[in-house]
Design an enzyme around this catalytic site. Structure first.
Site, PDB file in Angstrom:
ATOM      1  CE  LYS A   1     -28.667 -10.869  -0.077  1.00 26.69           C
ATOM      2  NZ  LYS A   1     -29.582 -11.075   1.052  1.00 26.69           N
TER       3      LYS A   1
ATOM      4  CD  GLU B   1      -9.882  -1.642   0.857  1.00 24.29           C
ATOM      5  OE1 GLU B   1      -8.714  -1.724   0.441  1.00 24.29           O
ATOM      6  OE2 GLU B   1     -10.229  -0.842   1.734  1.00 24.29           O
TER       7      GLU B   1
ATOM      8  CG  ASP C   1     -29.762 -13.952   3.142  1.00 22.77           C
ATOM      9  OD1 ASP C   1     -29.161 -14.101   2.067  1.00 22.77           O
ATOM     10  OD2 ASP C   1     -29.762 -12.887   3.780  1.00 22.77           O
TER      11      ASP C   1
ATOM     12  N   GLY D   1      -9.625   3.586   8.518  1.00 21.97           N
ATOM     13  CA  GLY D   1     -10.499   4.083   9.581  1.00 21.97           C
ATOM     14  C   GLY D   1     -10.535   5.591   9.541  1.00 21.97           C
TER      15      GLY D   1
ATOM     16  CB  CYS E   1      -6.260   3.757   4.520  1.00 19.08           C
ATOM     17  SG  CYS E   1      -6.666   5.501   4.458  1.00 19.08           S
ATOM     18  CE1 TYR E   2      -5.805   5.895  12.822  1.00 15.67           C
ATOM     19  CE2 TYR E   2      -6.168   3.541  13.171  1.00 15.67           C
ATOM     20  CZ  TYR E   2      -5.876   4.797  13.669  1.00 15.67           C
ATOM     21  OH  TYR E   2      -5.642   4.965  15.013  1.00 15.67           O
TER      22      TYR E   2
ATOM     23  CG  HIS F   1      -8.904   2.352   0.608  1.00 19.44           C
ATOM     24  ND1 HIS F   1      -9.276   1.800   1.805  1.00 19.44           N
ATOM     25  CD2 HIS F   1      -8.717   3.669   0.841  1.00 19.44           C
ATOM     26  CE1 HIS F   1      -9.310   2.744   2.732  1.00 19.44           C
ATOM     27  NE2 HIS F   1      -8.980   3.899   2.166  1.00 19.44           N
TER      28      HIS F   1
END
Ligand code: XMP
Length: 513
Positions: free
Chosen positions: A369, A171, A227, A55, A82-83, A169
């Site tokens: 997605k 991710e 979608d 964040g 992180c945060y 991070h």
């Protein structure tokens, strides 16, 4: 959670969706929730693990998001990123400070490979850092399990309490062994088995939809986008002819797009469903005549779409359910965890408010997605539909700068078709985020043969982006641009100039209006 799952608590980081996606790539179900999700709710959900996102705040900021100490004492494994890592340190009595040297980008991190979090990870590994504060001192009971040359606590753990924290991070793709770290967390720390799979999703959803709908009638607005197409096919498999798909051709689709959609979903398509194509081109062109202001154009297109859809729904009569192709990013963007109402979604291009539906069905509500695309493949949708690039609801209306005329629609459709064909031929399509042709409102002087021309300029756009929030103009090979240019000026009547848009987002946007 009725299945094993991980909760991501969102502290305002830009990668919250990415974290959830990485967890799901480990075949573990994952939901993103606001950081202040009620403790009782968390207990009730009984997740296998929790991840705190990064964040933009400092833990010392007055309004910074916090977490109660109790949450860290539930006994549920937690990974702070992180945060989230700084917050864990701060709440448990460690010290967080402004780093003398902020780290940003790819950074070599030295790790303790004996930690379960880093099982199978190299001793020195490249991780993505993005921080100004850092953990100066880990709380008592914590062991430091990674550091960099300037960051003394790049990761820490307290195995007894099942608490883990990383300053970097895991991710993002730039963290080379990040996926391994996340899998270590989900499987080896949280004990997940990893049984979340797309084929089980498709099968399970079809059964659920049948039970929920019974003998009711269902209406689905098809836009041609992935979608709504996947939602429609899922419904078609579940309830067959009880479903009616309404496809409004507003005359602002890409070249041949209306026919492509009809070929898949219409009477000759594979799904044997009730399909209504409304050719409403003239209506839209009449409403748009002479209108130049972009927002006004968008509003007109949205409103007219609603009117046409309403008329068709009334003709069908007594429809119980309305299908929306809402996906998880729409849910997150329209307010974390809020239940969907028909007004908070915009992905179908605007829907009538006063039609009497018993219920809204959103079968893709929990999918990202790429997961929607996988579900589409699983359902047998053609690849060209599944992997098509995003196309805005207002269609070519916002790629025609200034007033929309049938002539400009024809020009931009033809130019765009040539551009797409050449990009595909050159094998560049898979590596671009989005690419299309737009028509500027500019006419300029040219000469063709020995004649003076005074024609429109086409603008080619191609961007690289992963999230469509920011984008970089793609450096297309000059020979490809040259080929596209000469084909457009030769083959599309009314164009004598082709320009390439080199602007990123920001300061421009991807679309022109
Ligand atoms: P911008 O132009 O804002 O576009 O940089 C970002 C992404 O959103 C798409 N876009 C839309 N999609 N309805 C949609 O469904 C819209 O009104 C709309 N406007 C922009 C755009 O194509 C790009 O992918």
């Amino acid at each position: 959670m009725d299945k094993e799952g991980i909760i991501v608590l969102d502290f305002g980081g830009q990668y919250n969706q990415l974290i959830a996606r990485r967890v799901r790539e480990c075949n573990v179900y994952c939901e993103v929730h606001p950081y202040n999700l009620d403790l009782d709710k968390i207990r009730e959900m009984n997740p296998k693990g929790i991840i705190f996102t990064g964040g933009p705040n400092s833990v010392y900021g007055e309004d910074s998001p916090r977490c109660p100490k109790e949450l860290l004492e539930l006994g549920i494994p937690i990974l702070g990123i992180c945060y989230g890592s700084q917050l864990m340190a701060y709440v448990l009595g460690g010290s967080v400070a402004t780093a003398p040297v902020s780290e940003y980008g790819r950074t070599e991190v030295e790790i303790e490979t004996s930690s379960v979090l880093f099982q199978g990870v190299s001793e020195k590994t490249i991780c993505w850092m993005s921080h100004t504060d850092y953990i100066e001192k880990a709380p008592a009971e914590f062991k430091v399990i990674a550091h960099t040359s300037v960051c003394p606590v790049a990761a820490m753990e307290c195995t007894e309490k099942k608490l883990y924290a990383v300053q970097f991070h895991p991710e993002v793709m730039h963290t080379q062994e990040g996926a391994k770290m996340i899998a270590n967390f989900t499987h080896n720390i949280c004990g997940c088995i990893g049984n979340w799979k797309m084929d089980s999703f498709v099968e399970k959803t079809i059964i659920e939809l049948r039970e929920r709908i019974g003998s009711g009638k269902v209406l689905c607005g098809l836009s041609g986008g992935v979608d709504s197409a996947v939602a429609a096919v899922l419904l078609a498999k579940a309830i067959g002819k009880q479903l009616t798909c309404v496809f409004v051709d507003h005359g602002l689709l890409r070249k041949n797009e209306g026919d492509d959609v009809e070929a898949v979903f219409g009477p000759d398509g594979a799904y044997n469903l009730n399909f209504i194509r409304v050719n409403a081109q003239e209506r839209f062109y009449a409403k748009l005549a002479g209108i130049e202001e972009p927002e006004r154009k968008r509003k007109i297109i949205g409103e007219e779409f609603i009117r046409v859809f309403e008329e068709e729904a009334e003709k069908i009569g007594a429809v119980d359910f309305l299908v929306q192709g809402t996906i998880y990013s729409d849910v997150i963007e329209s307010g974390l965890g809020k239940s969907a109402t028909i007004k908070s979604h915009h992905n179908v291009g605007g829907l009538p408010e006063h039609i009497d539906f018993k219920e809204i069905l959103e079968p893709l509500r929990l999918l990202f997605k790429d997961e929607v695309r996988n579900a589409g493949l699983e359902l047998g949708l053609p690849e060209h539909l599944v992997f098509r690039q995003p196309f805005p609801g207002p269609g070519l209306g916002i790629r025609i700068v200034g007033a929309v005329t049938p002539e400009k629609v024809r020009i931009v459709q033809d130019a765009d078709a040539i551009y797409r064909e050449e990009i595909e031929k050159a094998g560049l399509d898979k590596n671009l985020g989005q690419y299309f042709a737009a028509i500027s409102n500019m006419r300029s002087v040219g000469c063709m043969g020995d004649e003076r021309t005074y024609d429109y300029a086409i603008v080619l756009r191609a961007v690289n982006t992963s999230d469509f929030m920011t984008a970089e103009s793609a450096a297309l090979p000059w020979d490809v641009l040259g080929r596209v240019t000469s084909r457009i000026v030769n083959e599309v009547k009314g164009v004598n100039r082709v320009l390439y848009d080199c602007t990123g987002k920001p300061p421009a946007t991807i679309e022109f209006e």
